[in-house]
Design a protein around this motif. Structure first.
Motif, mmCIF file in Angstrom:
data_model
loop_
_atom_site.group_PDB
_atom_site.id
_atom_site.type_symbol
_atom_site.label_atom_id
_atom_site.label_comp_id
_atom_site.label_asym_id
_atom_site.label_seq_id
_atom_site.Cartn_x
_atom_site.Cartn_y
_atom_site.Cartn_z
ATOM 1 N N TYR A 176 0.801 -1.222 0.000
ATOM 2 C CA TYR A 176 0.000 0.000 0.000
ATOM 3 C C TYR A 176 0.836 1.276 0.000
ATOM 4 O O TYR A 176 0.291 2.377 0.047
ATOM 5 N N ASP A 177 2.164 1.183 -0.062
ATOM 6 C CA ASP A 177 3.016 2.365 0.091
ATOM 7 C C ASP A 177 2.682 3.458 -0.928
ATOM 8 O O ASP A 177 2.508 4.625 -0.561
ATOM 9 N N ASP A 178 2.626 3.108 -2.199
ATOM 10 C CA ASP A 178 2.389 4.126 -3.227
ATOM 11 C C ASP A 178 1.040 4.796 -3.035
ATOM 12 O O ASP A 178 0.911 6.023 -3.177
ATOM 13 N N PHE A 179 0.030 3.983 -2.705
ATOM 14 C CA PHE A 179 -1.286 4.570 -2.484
ATOM 15 C C PHE A 179 -1.270 5.513 -1.289
ATOM 16 O O PHE A 179 -1.830 6.611 -1.336
ATOM 17 N N LEU A 180 -0.633 5.093 -0.201
ATOM 18 C CA LEU A 180 -0.611 5.907 1.007
ATOM 19 C C LEU A 180 0.076 7.242 0.756
ATOM 20 O O LEU A 180 -0.394 8.296 1.197
ATOM 21 N N VAL A 181 1.189 7.223 0.027
ATOM 22 C CA VAL A 181 1.904 8.456 -0.282
ATOM 23 C C VAL A 181 1.030 9.387 -1.113
ATOM 24 O O VAL A 181 0.926 10.594 -0.835
ATOM 25 N N ALA A 182 0.393 8.836 -2.141
ATOM 26 C CA ALA A 182 -0.459 9.661 -2.998
ATOM 27 C C ALA A 182 -1.644 10.223 -2.216
ATOM 28 O O ALA A 182 -2.022 11.389 -2.378
ATOM 29 N N ALA A 183 -2.237 9.391 -1.348
ATOM 30 C CA ALA A 183 -3.388 9.849 -0.567
ATOM 31 C C ALA A 183 -2.984 10.958 0.393
ATOM 32 O O ALA A 183 -3.662 12.002 0.477
ATOM 33 N N LEU A 184 -1.901 10.781 1.125
ATOM 34 C CA LEU A 184 -1.473 11.800 2.079
ATOM 35 C C LEU A 184 -1.128 13.111 1.382
ATOM 36 O O LEU A 184 -1.468 14.193 1.875
ATOM 37 N N ALA A 185 -0.446 13.011 0.243
ATOM 38 C CA ALA A 185 -0.099 14.226 -0.493
ATOM 39 C C ALA A 185 -1.350 14.965 -0.939
ATOM 40 O O ALA A 185 -1.434 16.202 -0.839
ATOM 41 N N ASP A 186 -2.345 14.220 -1.406
ATOM 42 C CA ASP A 186 -3.562 14.881 -1.867
ATOM 43 C C ASP A 186 -4.360 15.448 -0.700
ATOM 44 O O ASP A 186 -4.922 16.551 -0.811
ATOM 45 N N ILE A 187 -4.422 14.726 0.407
ATOM 46 C CA ILE A 187 -5.177 15.220 1.566
ATOM 47 C C ILE A 187 -4.619 16.558 2.034
ATOM 48 O O ILE A 187 -5.368 17.512 2.298
ATOM 49 N N GLN A 188 -3.296 16.656 2.130
ATOM 50 C CA GLN A 188 -2.714 17.923 2.593
ATOM 51 C C GLN A 188 -2.921 19.024 1.557
ATOM 52 O O GLN A 188 -3.242 20.163 1.925
ATOM 53 N N PRO A 215 -5.943 -1.262 -0.194
ATOM 54 C CA PRO A 215 -5.199 -0.128 0.372
ATOM 55 C C PRO A 215 -6.043 1.113 0.607
ATOM 56 O O PRO A 215 -5.631 2.008 1.346
ATOM 57 N N SER A 216 -7.225 1.207 -0.008
ATOM 58 C CA SER A 216 -8.051 2.396 0.187
ATOM 59 C C SER A 216 -8.398 2.612 1.654
ATOM 60 O O SER A 216 -8.638 3.745 2.085
ATOM 61 N N ILE A 217 -8.420 1.527 2.439
ATOM 62 C CA ILE A 217 -8.661 1.649 3.880
ATOM 63 C C ILE A 217 -7.670 2.627 4.498
ATOM 64 O O ILE A 217 -8.017 3.422 5.380
ATOM 65 N N LEU A 218 -6.410 2.577 4.053
ATOM 66 C CA LEU A 218 -5.390 3.462 4.606
ATOM 67 C C LEU A 218 -5.724 4.921 4.335
ATOM 68 O O LEU A 218 -5.491 5.793 5.184
ATOM 69 N N GLY A 219 -6.271 5.207 3.169
ATOM 70 C CA GLY A 219 -6.654 6.573 2.845
ATOM 71 C C GLY A 219 -7.743 7.081 3.763
ATOM 72 O O GLY A 219 -7.708 8.233 4.216
ATOM 73 N N VAL A 220 -8.721 6.220 4.059
ATOM 74 C CA VAL A 220 -9.821 6.608 4.946
ATOM 75 C C VAL A 220 -9.286 6.901 6.345
ATOM 76 O O VAL A 220 -9.626 7.916 6.966
ATOM 77 N N VAL A 221 -8.429 6.024 6.854
ATOM 78 C CA VAL A 221 -7.877 6.204 8.195
ATOM 79 C C VAL A 221 -7.051 7.478 8.278
ATOM 80 O O VAL A 221 -7.184 8.277 9.225
ATOM 81 N N MET A 222 -6.199 7.713 7.277
ATOM 82 C CA MET A 222 -5.326 8.889 7.331
ATOM 83 C C MET A 222 -6.111 10.176 7.101
ATOM 84 O O MET A 222 -5.784 11.224 7.670
ATOM 85 N N ALA A 223 -7.169 10.122 6.293
ATOM 86 C CA ALA A 223 -8.021 11.306 6.131
ATOM 87 C C ALA A 223 -8.717 11.636 7.449
ATOM 88 O O ALA A 223 -8.900 12.812 7.792
ATOM 89 N N HIS A 224 -9.117 10.595 8.188
ATOM 90 C CA HIS A 224 -9.703 10.804 9.517
ATOM 91 C C HIS A 224 -8.682 11.441 10.452
ATOM 92 O O HIS A 224 -8.974 12.423 11.145
ATOM 93 N N PHE A 233 -15.037 14.376 7.713
ATOM 94 C CA PHE A 233 -13.915 14.829 6.880
ATOM 95 C C PHE A 233 -13.399 13.685 6.004
ATOM 96 O O PHE A 233 -13.084 13.878 4.823
ATOM 97 N N ALA A 234 -13.288 12.481 6.600
ATOM 98 C CA ALA A 234 -12.817 11.328 5.828
ATOM 99 C C ALA A 234 -13.783 11.018 4.692
ATOM 100 O O ALA A 234 -13.366 10.736 3.562
ATOM 101 N N GLY A 235 -15.090 11.065 4.973
ATOM 102 C CA GLY A 235 -16.081 10.827 3.924
ATOM 103 C C GLY A 235 -16.000 11.861 2.817
ATOM 104 O O GLY A 235 -16.159 11.538 1.636
ATOM 105 N N ALA A 236 -15.757 13.121 3.191
ATOM 106 C CA ALA A 236 -15.646 14.177 2.187
ATOM 107 C C ALA A 236 -14.441 13.940 1.281
ATOM 108 O O ALA A 236 -14.515 14.148 0.059
ATOM 109 N N TRP A 237 -13.342 13.463 1.857
ATOM 110 C CA TRP A 237 -12.172 13.189 1.014
ATOM 111 C C TRP A 237 -12.429 11.988 0.099
ATOM 112 O O TRP A 237 -12.065 12.022 -1.087
ATOM 113 N N VAL A 238 -13.096 10.953 0.616
ATOM 114 C CA VAL A 238 -13.428 9.812 -0.240
ATOM 115 C C VAL A 238 -14.363 10.260 -1.361
ATOM 116 O O VAL A 238 -14.239 9.819 -2.513
#
Length: 514
Positions: A96-108, A188-197, A226-231
């Motif tokens: 999930y590394d690539d997804f997590l990096v992309a998700a965190l970058a977009d969230i910020q 890996p999308s689970i990681l995006g939800v958790v980190m957006a939260h 907030f997590a739902g809004a990002w999803v």
């Protein structure tokens, strides 16, 4: 009545000066007891922080249902991983590394654009960074709340957290941690939800939300929103480098189910986050209505359903599966036969419902019914000519074993709702009719929620966990995609069910046009 699945803790925060810690979430199924109600049977440990709740060790995560082949979320060209994460000295690559990096970058990046518009202040980027925690790591991770260093045991306990003292985030990167388990199970999308939260808690710190010491449930519902809004952003194709399919949105709902409070923890208690019913609802509000609505939730919180009822001196477990008066199918049928004639009479409907009987069949495909209506995919149909509700007993027993006894309430309640639509001369067809059934079922269920004295109008009652079982069932039986438009996706069915629970029969008849 009864409730079933006992035992899921999660994303349990401890607010206060040190920051916001988010505890791990694992689910365990309690063995059904031969009784007619539920006992909140999952104890919580007592960690050093009295506002945190931890889970029992290593119970299995229960899957509310997921297609066998779910493609991973689309990820564009991510930033170099060490530009986004503090990897430490011994990190191993994860799927999930690539997804997590992309998700965190977009969230910020997303918050850098949205924060000034919503809160009227400049956005301050996360200054302390995001740390990957794992047992082999020897590079130190900052401590939170006066500690000099965060240990891996603490990370493993909380799974992911944001700390205002240092303005940093930490997540458990071990493959056998909760996040690794969830990512392996649901993608890996689970990681995006958790980190957006978690990033939502960083936003709350910037917006000075914690200054007034709001209830944990209030801040957690906002972070879920907030997590739902990002999803929702990712599903709309607006996230830079990340694109969510219907399957990933569904995984977001599963994430909310997987981090519900344990039964028996009141939402207003320190560390209370809400039932799955509550958390999914907050996620859906963010997904549908966006960040502006989420920002209002501190002053205008979402409604909640009780997680602690007055059970008297006889708190018990799942009602046994069966058709007698003290068994779950019998309990549900008796109450529905009492509720709907009374409700239709109150609505001024001339043709009310006769007493219906529940007929078990091994498969609806082999059932005999001249005029079946309703949604066979939900495991029940209504036969007007015989006054029967046909129940797919094979499916009902399977879901009963997975989630608990109130799956029967959701399944059978939908067939009675179909009969009620017939009495109401509903013009609806297809998906719209099915979603109205969900709403009507929710309106019936609302009358089973005990009052302050623990009583309900007809004696039957739902108990902690029952509404969670209903939405888990909706997620399983719903359309796989939002575009299928057959009976509604799990997302749509849960939203309509919640409309009935909180809006009552009037909200549902408005959908029908009555």
């Amino acid at each position: 009545m009864a409730a079933g699945l006992a035992g899921l803790v999660g994303l349990t925060a401890c607010g206060g000066d040190p920051g916001v810690l988010t505890a791990s979430a694992r689910q365990s199924a309690a063995a059904p007891a031969p009784t007619t109600s539920v006992e909140p049977s999952v104890p919580t440990s007592e960690p050093d922080d009295p506002t945190a709740t931890t889970a029992p060790e290593d119970p299995p995560v229960t899957d509310p249902g997921r297609p066998d082949e779910t493609p991973p979320p689309t990820v564009g060209d991510p930033l170099p991983i060490d530009d986004v994460l503090d990897l430490g000295d011994a990190k191993q690559p994860r799927p999930y590394d690539d997804f997590l990096v992309a998700a965190l970058a977009d969230i910020q990046q997303w918050w850098s654009e949205q924060f000034p518009e919503i809160y009227g202040e400049p956005f301050v980027p996360l200054s302390g960074g995001v740390f990957a925690g794992y047992p082999e790591r020897t590079d130190p991770i900052p401590g939170c709340g006066g500690e000099s260093e965060t240990t891996y045991d603490e990370i493993h306990e909380y799974s992911a957290f944001y700390c205002a003292d240092g303005d940093f985030m930490v997540y458990d990167d071990a493959p056998d941690g909760v996040l690794g388990d969830l990512a392996g199970e649901f993608g890996p999308s689970i990681l995006g939800v958790v980190m957006a939260h978690e990033f939502g808690h960083a936003i709350q710190s910037r917006a000075h939300v914690f200054d007034d010491a709001p209830l944990t449930i209030t801040t957690e519902q906002q972070a879920d929103c907030f997590a739902g809004a990002w999803v929702g952003r990712a599903a709309a194709g607006e996230a830079d480098g990340v694109s969510f399919s219907d399957a990933e949105v569904r995984s977001g709902l599963i994430a909310m189910i997987a981090v519900r409070d344990p039964l028996g923890l009141a939402q207003t208690d320190p560390g209370g986050h809400g039932l799955a019913f509550d958390r999914v609802g907050a996620f859906q509000v963010g997904f549908v209505e966006g960040l502006s609505r989420c920002a209002e939730l501190i002053d205008d919180p979402l409604p909640l359903v009780p997680n602690v009822f007055d059970l008297g001196s006889n708190p018990q477990g799942n009602a046994p599966f069966g058709y007698e008066d003290t068994e779950i199918v019998g309990i549900i049928g008796t109450d529905l036969n009492a509720y709907w004639p009374q409700e239709l009479t109150a609505l001024g409907v001339a043709t009310t419902l006769p007493t219906l009987t529940i007929e078990p069949v091994s498969s609806l495909d082999d059932a005999t019914c001249d005029d079946p209506t309703g949604d066979a995919a939900t495991g029940t149909v209504y036969c007007a000519s015989t006054g029967q509700v046909l129940l797919d007993e094979t499916l009902a027993r399977e879901l009963y074993g997975r989630f608990g006894d109130f799956v029967v309430g959701y399944m059978v309640g939908g067939a009675w709702s179909e009969a009620a639509q017939a009495a109401l001369d509903s013009p609806l067809e297809g998906e719209a009719r099915s979603l109205a059934n969900d709403c009507l079922t929710g309106a019936w269920v609302a009358t089973l929620i005990p009052g302050q004295d623990g009583t309900t109008p007809r004696g039957a009652r739902v108990e902690p966990g029952d509404l969670d079982e209903a939405i888990e069932t909706a997620l399983v039986v719903g359309d796989d995609t939002s575009s299928a438009d057959v009976i509604g996706s799990g997302f749509e069915k849960i939203a309509s069910f919640r409309t009935g629970v909180f809006g009552g029969i009037d909200a549902c008849t408005a959908l029908i046009g009555g």
